[in-house]
Design a protein around this motif. Structure first.
Motif, PDB file in Angstrom:
ATOM      1  N   ALA A 176       0.839  -1.202   0.000  1.00 27.07           N
ATOM      2  CA  ALA A 176       0.000   0.000   0.000  1.00 27.07           C
ATOM      3  C   ALA A 176       0.874   1.252   0.000  1.00 27.07           C
ATOM      4  CB  ALA A 176      -0.911  -0.009   1.224  1.00 27.07           C
ATOM      5  N   TYR A 177       1.956   1.219   0.789  1.00 23.45           N
ATOM      6  CA  TYR A 177       2.842   2.378   0.872  1.00 23.45           C
ATOM      7  C   TYR A 177       3.543   2.634  -0.470  1.00 23.45           C
ATOM      8  CZ  TYR A 177       6.719   5.345   2.267  1.00 23.45           C
ATOM      9  OH  TYR A 177       7.610   6.372   2.352  1.00 23.45           O
ATOM     10  N   ARG A 178       3.946   1.566  -1.136  1.00 21.63           N
ATOM     11  CA  ARG A 178       4.723   1.727  -2.370  1.00 21.63           C
ATOM     12  C   ARG A 178       3.863   1.962  -3.602  1.00 21.63           C
ATOM     13  NH1 ARG A 178       9.778  -0.099  -1.321  1.00 21.63           N
ATOM     14  NH2 ARG A 178       9.888  -0.975   0.756  1.00 21.63           N
ATOM     15  N   PHE A 180       0.193   2.517  -3.803  1.00 18.61           N
ATOM     16  CA  PHE A 180      -1.052   3.278  -3.811  1.00 18.61           C
ATOM     17  C   PHE A 180      -0.762   4.744  -4.088  1.00 18.61           C
ATOM     18  CE2 PHE A 180      -5.384   2.310  -1.762  1.00 18.61           C
ATOM     19  CZ  PHE A 180      -6.021   2.964  -2.779  1.00 18.61           C
ATOM     20  N   ARG A 181      -0.652   5.094  -5.350  1.00 17.03           N
ATOM     21  CA  ARG A 181      -0.293   6.463  -5.729  1.00 17.03           C
ATOM     22  C   ARG A 181      -1.456   7.155  -6.443  1.00 17.03           C
ATOM     23  NH1 ARG A 181       3.186   5.999  -2.506  1.00 17.03           N
ATOM     24  NH2 ARG A 181       5.362   5.502  -2.912  1.00 17.03           N
ATOM     25  N   ILE A 182      -1.654   8.413  -6.082  1.00 13.51           N
ATOM     26  CA  ILE A 182      -2.725   9.170  -6.737  1.00 13.51           C
ATOM     27  C   ILE A 182      -2.186   9.706  -8.059  1.00 13.51           C
ATOM     28  CG2 ILE A 182      -4.433  10.981  -6.433  1.00 13.51           C
ATOM     29  CD1 ILE A 182      -3.905  10.883  -3.463  1.00 13.51           C
TER      30      ILE A 182
ATOM     31  N   LEU B  18       9.355  -0.904   7.254  1.00 12.28           N
ATOM     32  CA  LEU B  18       7.880  -0.850   7.283  1.00 12.28           C
ATOM     33  C   LEU B  18       7.310  -1.997   8.111  1.00 12.28           C
ATOM     34  CD1 LEU B  18       7.158  -0.020   3.524  1.00 12.28           C
ATOM     35  CD2 LEU B  18       6.997   1.533   5.452  1.00 12.28           C
ATOM     36  N   PHE B 258       0.660   6.119   6.119  1.00 19.48           N
ATOM     37  CA  PHE B 258       1.786   5.833   5.233  1.00 19.48           C
ATOM     38  C   PHE B 258       1.415   5.983   3.761  1.00 19.48           C
ATOM     39  CE2 PHE B 258       4.095   4.808   8.897  1.00 19.48           C
ATOM     40  CZ  PHE B 258       5.431   4.760   8.555  1.00 19.48           C
ATOM     41  N   ILE B 259       0.166   5.689   3.413  1.00 17.05           N
ATOM     42  CA  ILE B 259      -0.256   5.935   2.024  1.00 17.05           C
ATOM     43  C   ILE B 259      -0.180   7.442   1.739  1.00 17.05           C
ATOM     44  CG2 ILE B 259      -2.222   5.899   0.431  1.00 17.05           C
ATOM     45  CD1 ILE B 259      -3.077   3.258   1.717  1.00 17.05           C
ATOM     46  N   ASN B 263       2.351   9.339  -0.923  1.00 15.89           N
ATOM     47  CA  ASN B 263       1.875  10.234  -1.976  1.00 15.89           C
ATOM     48  C   ASN B 263       2.457  11.634  -1.827  1.00 15.89           C
ATOM     49  OD1 ASN B 263      -0.231   9.032  -3.892  1.00 15.89           O
ATOM     50  ND2 ASN B 263      -0.710   8.128  -1.909  1.00 15.89           N
ATOM     51  N   MET B 266       5.923  11.516  -3.174  1.00 17.02           N
ATOM     52  CA  MET B 266       5.913  11.495  -4.641  1.00 17.02           C
ATOM     53  C   MET B 266       5.644  12.896  -5.194  1.00 17.02           C
ATOM     54  SD  MET B 266       3.340   9.429  -7.180  1.00 17.02           S
ATOM     55  CE  MET B 266       2.015  10.590  -6.903  1.00 17.02           C
TER      56      MET B 266
END
Lengths: 281, 274
Positions: A176-178, A180-182, B18, B258-259, B263, B266
């Motif tokens: 999910a951390y790696r 799950f990108r918007i 993690l 963490f999500i 993001n 990024m």
């Protein structure tokens, strides 16, 4: 050896059936592929026809049965036999493979030894425990059996199985951390919906909603006036939003998916029934 | 070589870190004494009320098809359901459709019933393992003694005191399906028409069941250990669900955090590049 005459007859039947089945295997091997295919296709078709007919034929109003219902129930016993045979076949294949690994010292043969030792130990104590539990062959429950079975089953097998499944949580967290990108509107909608449901369904969702002062209860007055500010604020409570997503958005989509899966399963069943799938021989 | 910024480091964080963070979070949450009051969803309330509406002496079928893999979710449900059934002085029988499920549910039921003074064979029974659920449900709908024949201890069904006056599933009042797999559709499709069903799936299976809740084919549902906690709250007991709920909710929070962090990293990395 056995408790009753019925059990002795049952044992004879089982031994007879096993001999018959093991005699059938070389017979099937002698048939040419085409003949083998036709035989299997014929048996599959008859079996499928039986199940379909039992389901679709009208039943008697009083008994709720048709003429195939009773044989259908008796089939349950034969299904247990088939399951037991397939389990036996699987066990035979597994042991043969790992014995060969160990004897020929193939790569990672040590794991094969571990598997064989674990298998034999677990099987020995499981069979012993079952015999003692059911009072068969005069086997008694002893403290050694009790301790060994508890150690192997409760403290080893159950814990290992639970641990294997629990590891998924760690993979999910990392993934999910790696991943799950918007990167698109759809991904954003998915992420925010998931977040609301994840928080809304746990007690924390209620706690947050209470803490920010949203109405705690839906009163009769609020029910009669859906556009009142209080009603709208109540609808914004995280548990309410999560429930709405699950019941109003999720349920119809699940229904549509299940409908599609059902049609696919029907098509697949017809292909299997008519032996149109490959690899029948 | 590209210069490594804080954001790029955050995006390439070692997965072992993690795992460690999640492990610490779970252990900490399990040890925490924080208890937040649950919001009881309608599905859990109707699950509870369906059992509450039964009369002492009524008989319930518990379909227990879970094994150690889903122990963390199904065991709290199983324990809470059995405690509720025994509190209401209901008779119950258990059936499993996988071999490990039989062993786990039988051992667990023996322990729980012993605590409550329930006697195996008299107040409850375990029908053992049956390989095909469709055949089993159809068979039991007509004649349990013929479909199952004997309980897990090899006592013939007709000789079990708990089965006095019970011939088929038509004489049962309720089915509780505790499972991580797709046994529910078989119960819905092949049970006697008037037999009520309530459902205990794992969290991952629950989403599929909302259609059956909507159509009233199941009367109630408790979802995983979280549902067990809500149900325990209604029962007024402290069970495994209550002990697990903090680990569940704080893990949810951690995953969301963490999500969002990932993001944000990024976004910041893109911004610094442009």
């Amino acid at each position: 050896m056995f408790d009753t005459r019925e059990n002795i007859w049952a044992a004879f039947w089982m031994i007879g059936a096993a001999i018959l089945i093991f005699a059938l295997i070389p017979l099937l091997q002698t048939l040419p592929p085409r003949g083998r295919y036709l035989l299997i296709a014929f048996v599959t078709f008859i079996a499928g026809l039986f199940f379909a007919a039992e389901f679709f034929l009208p039943v008697d109003e009083k008994t709720g049965k048709n003429f195939l219902t009773d044989p259908f129930q008796r089939l349950q016993g034969s299904l247990q036999v088939i399951t037991a045979l397939s389990l036996g076949l699987g066990t035979y294949g597994l042991i043969r493979l790992h014995l060969r690994n160990a004897v020929q010292r193939r790569a990672q043969w040590g794991y094969s030894i571990v598997l064989l030792v674990s298998f034999v130990t677990m099987a020995f104590f499981s069979v012993w425990n079952t015999l003692a539990e059911k009072g068969l062959l005069g086997v008694q429950r002893t403290p050694l059996l009790e301790r060994a079975f508890t150690l192997l089953f409760d403290y080893t097998l159950v814990q290992l199985d639970a641990t294997m499944f629990s590891l998924i949580a760690f993979y999910i967290f990392s993934a999910a951390y790696r991943a799950f990108r918007i990167r698109s509107v759809e991904a954003s909608i998915l992420m925010f919906t998931a977040m609301i449901v994840m928080i809304g369904i746990v007690p924390l969702g209620k706690f947050i909603s209470d803490s920010i002062g949203l109405p705690i209860m839906m009163t009769d007055e609020m029910r009669t006036n859906p556009f009142a500010l209080e009603t709208i604020l109540y609808s914004l409570r995280l548990p309410e939003v999560a429930n709405w997503i699950l019941n109003v958005l999720n349920a119809p989509v699940q229904r549509a998916i299940e409908f599609g899966v059902g049609i696919g399963a029907l098509a697949m069943a017809i292909r299997l029934w008519l032996s149109l799938e490959r690899g029948i021989t | 070589m590209e210069q490594r910024t804080l954001w790029s480091r955050m995006m390439a964080i070692d997965r072992r870190i993690l795992y460690l963070i999640l492990a610490v979070n779970i252990v900490g949450a399990l040890m925490a004494r924080v208890v937040l009051e649950p919001n009881i969803p309608p599905a859990v309330r109707s699950f509870y009320e369906t059992i509450e509406a039964l009369q002492p002496g009524d008989i319930v079928m518990v379909s227990s098809t879970w094994s150690a893999g889903t122990l963390a979710e199904n065991q709290p449900q199983f324990e809470a359901v059995l405690r509720h059934l025994m509190r209401k002085r209901l008779r119950f029988t258990i059936i499993s459709f996988t071999p490990p499920a039989r062993d786990i549910s039988h051992r667990l039921a023996r322990r729980l019933t012993r605590e409550q003074g329930y006697v195996e064979g008299k107040d409850w029974a375990h029908f053992g393992y049956t390989p095909d659920i469709v055949l089993a449900v159809k068979g039991m709908s007509e004649d349990i003694a013929q479909a199952v024949r004997q309980d897990v201890r090899r006592v013939p069904i007709q000789q079990l005191e708990v089965m006095r006056g019970i011939k088929s599933l038509k004489d049962y009042k309720l089915v509780v399906d505790i499972t991580p797999s797709d046994t529910l559709t078989a119960w819905i499709s092949f049970r006697p028409r008037d037999l009520k069903i309530i459902y205990c799936p794992t969290s991952v299976m629950a989403a599929e069941a909302y259609t059956f809740l909507d159509s009233k084919q199941i009367l109630g549902m408790i979802t995983g250990a979280k549902g067990a906690y809500e149900y325990e709250h209604l029962l007024g007991i402290v069970g495994l669900g209550t002990r697990f709920i903090n680990a569940i909710q704080f893990s949810h929070v951690l995953i969301i955090t963490f999500i969002l962090l990932g993001n944000f990293a990024m976004f910041m990395q893109r911004r610094s590049r442009s």
